[in-house]
Design an enzyme around this catalytic site. Structure first.
Site, PDB file in Angstrom:
ATOM      1  N   CYS A 105      -3.229  -4.530   4.279  1.00 33.39           N
ATOM      2  CA  CYS A 105      -1.966  -5.248   4.646  1.00 33.39           C
ATOM      3  C   CYS A 105      -2.320  -6.670   3.949  1.00 33.39           C
ATOM      4  CB  CYS A 105      -2.190  -5.614   6.259  1.00 33.39           C
ATOM      5  SG  CYS A 105      -2.083  -3.957   7.148  1.00 33.39           S
ATOM      6  N   SER A 159       3.039   1.507  15.478  1.00 32.06           N
ATOM      7  CA  SER A 159       3.164   0.276  14.700  1.00 32.06           C
ATOM      8  C   SER A 159       3.581   0.270  13.391  1.00 32.06           C
ATOM      9  CB  SER A 159       2.020  -0.346  14.905  1.00 32.06           C
ATOM     10  OG  SER A 159       0.704   0.575  14.282  1.00 32.06           O
ATOM     11  N   ASN A 206       4.153  -3.266  12.594  1.00 32.90           N
ATOM     12  CA  ASN A 206       3.410  -3.801  11.535  1.00 32.90           C
ATOM     13  C   ASN A 206       3.935  -3.484  10.172  1.00 32.90           C
ATOM     14  OD1 ASN A 206       1.265  -4.503   9.897  1.00 32.90           O
ATOM     15  ND2 ASN A 206      -0.348  -3.206  10.861  1.00 32.90           N
ATOM     16  N   GLU A 214       0.872  -1.203   0.063  1.00 33.63           N
ATOM     17  CA  GLU A 214       0.165   0.119  -0.047  1.00 33.63           C
ATOM     18  C   GLU A 214       1.004   1.418  -0.021  1.00 33.63           C
ATOM     19  OE1 GLU A 214      -2.297   0.234   3.905  1.00 33.63           O
ATOM     20  OE2 GLU A 214      -0.543   1.627   4.085  1.00 33.63           O
ATOM     21  N   HIS A 272      -1.877 -12.323  10.703  1.00 32.13           N
ATOM     22  CA  HIS A 272      -1.533 -10.742  10.503  1.00 32.13           C
ATOM     23  C   HIS A 272      -1.287 -10.290  11.805  1.00 32.13           C
ATOM     24  CE1 HIS A 272      -1.127  -6.610   9.195  1.00 32.13           C
ATOM     25  NE2 HIS A 272      -2.193  -6.416   9.705  1.00 32.13           N
ATOM     26  N   LYS A 325      -0.680  -8.111  20.460  1.00 29.63           N
ATOM     27  CA  LYS A 325      -1.856  -8.580  21.307  1.00 29.63           C
ATOM     28  C   LYS A 325      -2.797  -9.211  20.339  1.00 29.63           C
ATOM     29  CE  LYS A 325      -1.193  -6.586  25.578  1.00 29.63           C
ATOM     30  NZ  LYS A 325      -1.600  -5.900  26.670  1.00 29.63           N
TER      31      LYS A 325
END
Lengths: 134, 347
Positions: free
Chosen positions: B111, B152, B265, B80, B233, B238
């Site tokens: 993602c 992230s 991420n 992206e 993913h 968490k």
């Protein structure tokens, strides 16, 4: 750099493709279509050769000037890299603190953005170098 | 047998600690660690982007097993953060490979564009259209400074070459699930994405991953305990544990493929790099389930079995994911802004 010139050189810039003279064995980067040592004997016979990307720092300098397009990267290291195939390549050494660079330091080529033609122009990609290990 | 022939990842060397981001924005330093399970995230250098990460990941794959460019029939790059709005990343990859007789395209699905690329290549190999294809998930994701995503949104990517000869990990099944769920988006011309806050959890991440994982296990006739590893993913540290436990997986199946606590991420690189981390340690006959999630929203799931060919495969010819996680240079928030080009333009 104008678009066509960059486009013509993209293969050698992306993948370190040079040429070898089949007469004397000398390797050239950037590629040459004629060997300056062997002259006409090499015409039409030059062979493509891909450099390994390995090398050692032959010499270097640390740039502190505000060069257009490189202000965000200063101080940055410009070096001459001696390759095992023969040619000496000029390129940046990145992902390293400039004070840690030294002559003889083993490095290898990585793929990075080299320059951008303003905000709307093309992005020029090519090789830079990073240390093998610190 | 159709599956992974070789793979390679790339994570930029620079990191910022989440405590440093918290310091900048007046949060408690332990907030991102305790609340999100995130300790650091990778940051692309000033001269890195989704294309350079893709090339480095692909070169790591080729170091492990070289597939000549003239044998590669497809190149799909999921991201992206493609460097150009118009001009493909896939054509640059083709040039690097010398793969000119190739189906090439860029994909975007938040993602999950990397796993979508893997499915496209898998399908073309299975259909007999091509012998080998390249699938890459790569991103230098954007998070608005001060937003929760600032903790992230990171950078990294993984490349897979999928084929039918000398397969190290067979793809047994793959399924997908998609709904029109506006949990996260970025409008044309906008620099940073917007998101639905808590809405990104239950109706988005959890619903899609759980539905897809269940569909896959139903099709494969498997149960959670049949798998040695599960990769989800990983938008934070968490959610993967939470979704895994709800599906019946145990912590020891989830932990080896969970790297977001240390690198953040990597968006399209997320699930492919989690899978790559597992392949770095997997043994023949290990069974792996990998489930991606892309906002907008959808999931792709893969049921994979590691083959005996893994014994002959030269994994050590390229850095493993943990080698790259450990090779870190920490930077402060101001340097992060400079590297991410978030300082108001200077000439």
């Amino acid at each position: 750099m104008v678009v066509p010139r960059f486009w013509r050189e993209r293969r050698s810039r992306y993948s370190l493709i040079g040429t070898r003279c089949p007469v004397c064995g000398t390797v050239y980067f950037p590629p040459r279509s004629v060997c300056p040592k062997c002259g006409r004997k090499s015409v039409g016979k030059m062979e493509e050769v891909q450099l390994s990307g390995k090398g050692k720092v032959y010499s270097y300098t640390i740039v502190h000037q505000n060069v257009i397009g490189y202000k965000y990267q200063k101080p940055y290291v410009m070096a001459i890299i001696e390759t095992p195939e023969g040619p000496k390549l000029t390129g940046q050494i990145v992902d390293v603190e400039p004070e840690k660079v030294h002559i003889g330091m083993p490095v290898h080529a990585v793929f990075r953005r080299i320059a951008e033609d303003g905000k709307a122009g093309i992005i020029q990609y090519g090789y830079k170098f990073i240390p093998d290990e610190e | 047998m159709v599956g992974i022939v070789t793979y390679g990842s790339y994570i930029p060397i620079y990191r910022i600690k989440t405590a440093e981001i918290a310091r900048m924005w007046g949060d408690k330093p332990e907030h991102p660690e305790k609340g999100l399970g995130l300790f650091a995230k990778s940051v692309p250098a000033y001269d890195e982007d989704a294309a350079t990460i893709a090339v480095e990941a692909l070169r790591n794959a080729l170091r492990r097993k070289n597939i000549p460019g003239d044998k590669i029939g497809a190149i799909f790059v999921g991201s992206e953060s493609h460097p150009y709005a118009v001009k493909p990343t896939a054509s640059l990859i083709a040039e690097v490979l010398g793969a000119y007789r190739a189906h090439a395209a860029d994909l975007e699905f938040a993602c999950k564009a990397g796993t979508a690329a893997m499915q496209n290549v898998y399908a073309m190999v299975k259909a007999g259209m091509i012998d080998y294809g390249v699938a890459i998930g790569t991103d230098t994701s954007q998070g608005q400074p001060g937003d929760a995503l600032d903790y992230s949104a990171s950078a990294g990517g993984t490349a897979y070459i999928i084929g039918k000869d000398e397969v190290i990990a067979e793809i047994n099944h793959t399924v997908s699930f998609v709904t029109d769920t506006p949990d996260f988006w970025r409008r044309e011309g906008q620099r940073y994405p917007s998101h639905g806050g808590r809405f990104t959890g239950e109706p988005a991440y959890f619903k899609h991953i759980m539905s897809t994982a269940k569909m896959l296990m139903e099709e494969a006739g498997t149960k959670p305990e049949d798998y040695d590893y599960v990769v989800f993913h990983q938008p934070n540290g968490k959610f993967p544990y939470r979704v895994g436990k709800r599906l019946g997986f145990k912590e020891e199946q989830i932990k080896p493929g969970l790297i977001s606590p240390y690198i953040g991420n990597t968006y399209s690189g997320g699930t492919p790099t989690g899978l790559s981390t597992v392949l770095d340690i997997a043994k023949p006959e290990d069974r792996i389930i990998a489930v991606s999630f892309g906002s907008g929203a959808g999931s792709d799931a893969f049921d994979i079995t590691v083959t005996d060919e893994m014994e002959n495969f030269n994994r050590d010819a390229a850095p493993k994911v943990w080698d790259m996680i450990n090779r870190a240079k920490y930077i402060d928030y101001a340097t992060y802004l400079k590297f991410r080009r978030m300082i108001v333009e200077v000439d």
